[in-house]
Design an enzyme around this catalytic site. Structure first.
Site, PDB file in Angstrom:
ATOM      1  CG  ASP A 106       7.754  -4.787  -1.060  1.00 25.07           C
ATOM      2  OD1 ASP A 106       7.886  -5.638  -1.782  1.00 25.07           O
ATOM      3  OD2 ASP A 106       6.630  -3.875  -1.291  1.00 25.07           O
ATOM      4  CG  HIS A 113       8.280   1.062  -8.807  1.00 20.37           C
ATOM      5  ND1 HIS A 113       7.122   1.489  -9.017  1.00 20.37           N
ATOM      6  CD2 HIS A 113       8.565   1.119  -7.408  1.00 20.37           C
ATOM      7  CE1 HIS A 113       6.407   1.603  -7.948  1.00 20.37           C
ATOM      8  NE2 HIS A 113       7.151   1.130  -6.800  1.00 20.37           N
ATOM      9  CD  GLU A 179       4.028  -0.936  -4.756  1.00 18.89           C
ATOM     10  OE1 GLU A 179       4.641  -1.686  -3.926  1.00 18.89           O
ATOM     11  OE2 GLU A 179       4.068   0.433  -4.921  1.00 18.89           O
ATOM     12  CD  GLU A 181       6.339  -5.650  -4.815  1.00 16.82           C
ATOM     13  OE1 GLU A 181       6.903  -6.261  -3.944  1.00 16.82           O
ATOM     14  OE2 GLU A 181       5.709  -4.385  -4.460  1.00 16.82           O
ATOM     15  CG  ASP A 213       3.133  -3.984  -1.667  1.00 21.95           C
ATOM     16  OD1 ASP A 213       2.360  -3.919  -0.638  1.00 21.95           O
ATOM     17  OD2 ASP A 213       4.098  -3.079  -1.915  1.00 21.95           O
ATOM     18  NE  ARG A 217       0.415   3.089  -5.549  1.00 18.35           N
ATOM     19  CZ  ARG A 217       1.660   2.461  -5.398  1.00 18.35           C
ATOM     20  NH1 ARG A 217       2.305   2.786  -4.267  1.00 18.35           N
ATOM     21  NH2 ARG A 217       1.884   1.554  -6.339  1.00 18.35           N
ATOM     22  CD  GLN A 220       2.479   4.503  -0.940  1.00 22.89           C
ATOM     23  OE1 GLN A 220       1.973   4.063  -1.640  1.00 22.89           O
ATOM     24  NE2 GLN A 220       4.045   4.185  -1.298  1.00 22.89           N
ATOM     25  CE  LYS A 233       3.482   0.267  -0.323  1.00 24.45           C
ATOM     26  NZ  LYS A 233       3.577  -0.203  -1.782  1.00 24.45           N
ATOM     27  CB  THR A 237       0.806  -8.672   1.019  1.00 24.82           C
ATOM     28  OG1 THR A 237       0.973  -7.426   1.736  1.00 24.82           O
ATOM     29  CG2 THR A 237       1.981  -8.973  -0.165  1.00 24.82           C
ATOM     30  CD  GLU A 338       5.710   2.616 -11.619  1.00 28.47           C
ATOM     31  OE1 GLU A 338       6.846   2.742 -12.463  1.00 28.47           O
ATOM     32  OE2 GLU A 338       5.546   1.487 -10.855  1.00 28.47           O
TER      33      GLU A 338
HETATM   34 MN    MN Z   1       5.858  -2.872  -3.035  1.00 29.61          MN
END
Ligand code: MN
Length: 392
Positions: A106, A113, A179, A181, A213, A217, A220, A233, A237, A338
């Protein structure tokens, strides 16, 4: 025999023809192509055993020339009458993981971002690390937990420590996030010791999927220094069931944004692989964001060149994802951390306040791009529901 009808405005016209793996009751998994609202069974129509397999890998390994040839044959096939037994309504089939994923990487290729996350995770420091504009930053993820759209995820548990807590505790993630992506599927790999130049991207990469993904948080934030993402993570996925061939994305190619400083020679491209693909993030039936892929700083050709520049080999089925796609506007951000600025600015979604995800929430990611000859082509969707934690 059946003539396949393609509804007006369909995102799955003859200029798309994405591949997937499907099954029908009592019959094994096999390769199909989506046309309009139907799935055409390639094992039953093209007379090549590679389509009778439960993944796309054998077909992808046949290489670029074969992909071009099969695309032409499918176009001819579905323009005429197709045997009834080879045509299924998309609503009546089960779609599976399309690819046996090899290695999963990834990246972190959106400047918007990376800047937002830098501000949120490291307040008071420069948001971009000194390496960010010199190389596409990435990490190796967990290939075995790549799952298809429609597979629920269980809220992960782990160690987490809020900034105002002295010691970590074990429990369910309180900051579960997405996420949005894109993912790039390697069709033909490369040997150990032989880096892949940016100019080989178009012949080696088979197609593109949507990637979610999933990111815890709080787990993480506590674990990521100094070796990067790990359990925050690796629990899941999600990817879309349709692989849009790179051959269908010619009209979506655009320049990447200006890259300053100029990248090192192995990262330069004579014909850049920026892609004008629009993503969409939906939570509980309401669209909350439309991230624009064309804003991505690093192209996927640069990502593949970088991940092999040390001589690492690549294999059929390798998946590398772009990193969260976020644009400059607030409603173009591809993650809730975000969109809600670390949970401090809640969103109102379907009549309720949301910061991070709650049990029972359903997230859908979609994407579309300009098609060759006009109109748009679709990537389908990645749909996932959050189930409560089970091992607190
Ligand atoms: Mn990611």
């Amino acid at each position: 025999m059946t003539a396949i009808e393609i509804p007006d405005g369909s995102l799955f016209g003859l200029n798309n023809l994405p591949y997937g793996v499907f099954s029908t009751p009592g019959a094994p998994r096999r390769v199909g192509v989506r046309v309009g609202d139907t799935v055409v069974d390639l094992a039953a129509t093209l007379g090549d055993d590679v389509f009778a397999r439960p993944t796309l890998n054998a077909f992808m390994a046949q290489g670029h020339r074969r992909w071009v040839e099969v695309r032409e044959r499918i176009t001819e096939l579905v323009s005429g009458d197709v045997p009834d037994a080879a045509v299924h309504s998309v609503d009546e089939v089960t779609l599976h993981l399309p690819v046996e994923v090899g290695d999963y990487v990834d990246f972190y290729a959106s400047e918007h971002h990376a800047t937002n996350l830098g501000k949120l995770f490291r307040p008071g420091s420069p948001p971009l690390m000194p390496n960010w504009k010199h190389l596409p930053v990435g990490y190796h993820g967990r290939a075995g937990t790549v799952i298809p759209s429609g597979t629920d995820i269980v809220r992960p548990c782990g160690q987490r420590k809020a900034p105002d807590e002295d010691t970590p505790t074990f429990g369910e993630s309180r900051r579960l996030d997405i996420e949005a992506e894109l993912g790039f599927v390697v069709g033909t790999g490369s040997e150990l010791g032989r880096p892949v130049p940016t100019g080989e991207f178009g012949e080696r990469v088979f197609g593109v999927v949507i990637v979610n993904d999933w990111s815890a948080r709080d787990i993480q934030a506590w674990e990521y220094v100094p070796l990067g993402p790990f359990l925050g993570k690796s629990f899941a996925t999600s990817i879309s069931p349709w692989v849009v061939p790179l051959l269908a994305l010619e009209a979506a190619r655009v320049d990447t944004p200006t890259q300053d400083p100029e990248p090192l020679p192995y990262l330069t491209e004579t014909s850049p692989w920026g892609l004008d693909i629009e993503l969409e993030v939906e939570l509980n039936g309401e669209v909350v964001s439309r991230p624009p892929y064309r804003e991505m700083y690093w192209s996927p050709a640069q990502m593949l060149a970088h991940l092999t520049v040390n001589g690492a080999s690549s294999r059929t089925g390798d998946l590398f994802a772009s990193g969260t796609v976020s644009g400059p506007e607030r409603d173009q951000r591809g993650a809730f951390i975000e969109l809600t600025w670390g949970g401090k600015e809640p969103l109102r979604v379907a009549g309720e306040e949301r910061t991070f995800l709650q049990d029972g929430d359903e997230v859908v990611l979609r994407a579309s791009a300009p098609g060759v000859g006009g109109g748009r082509i679709g990537f389908g969707e990645v749909r996932t529901r959050i189930l409560p934690a089970t091992h607190t």
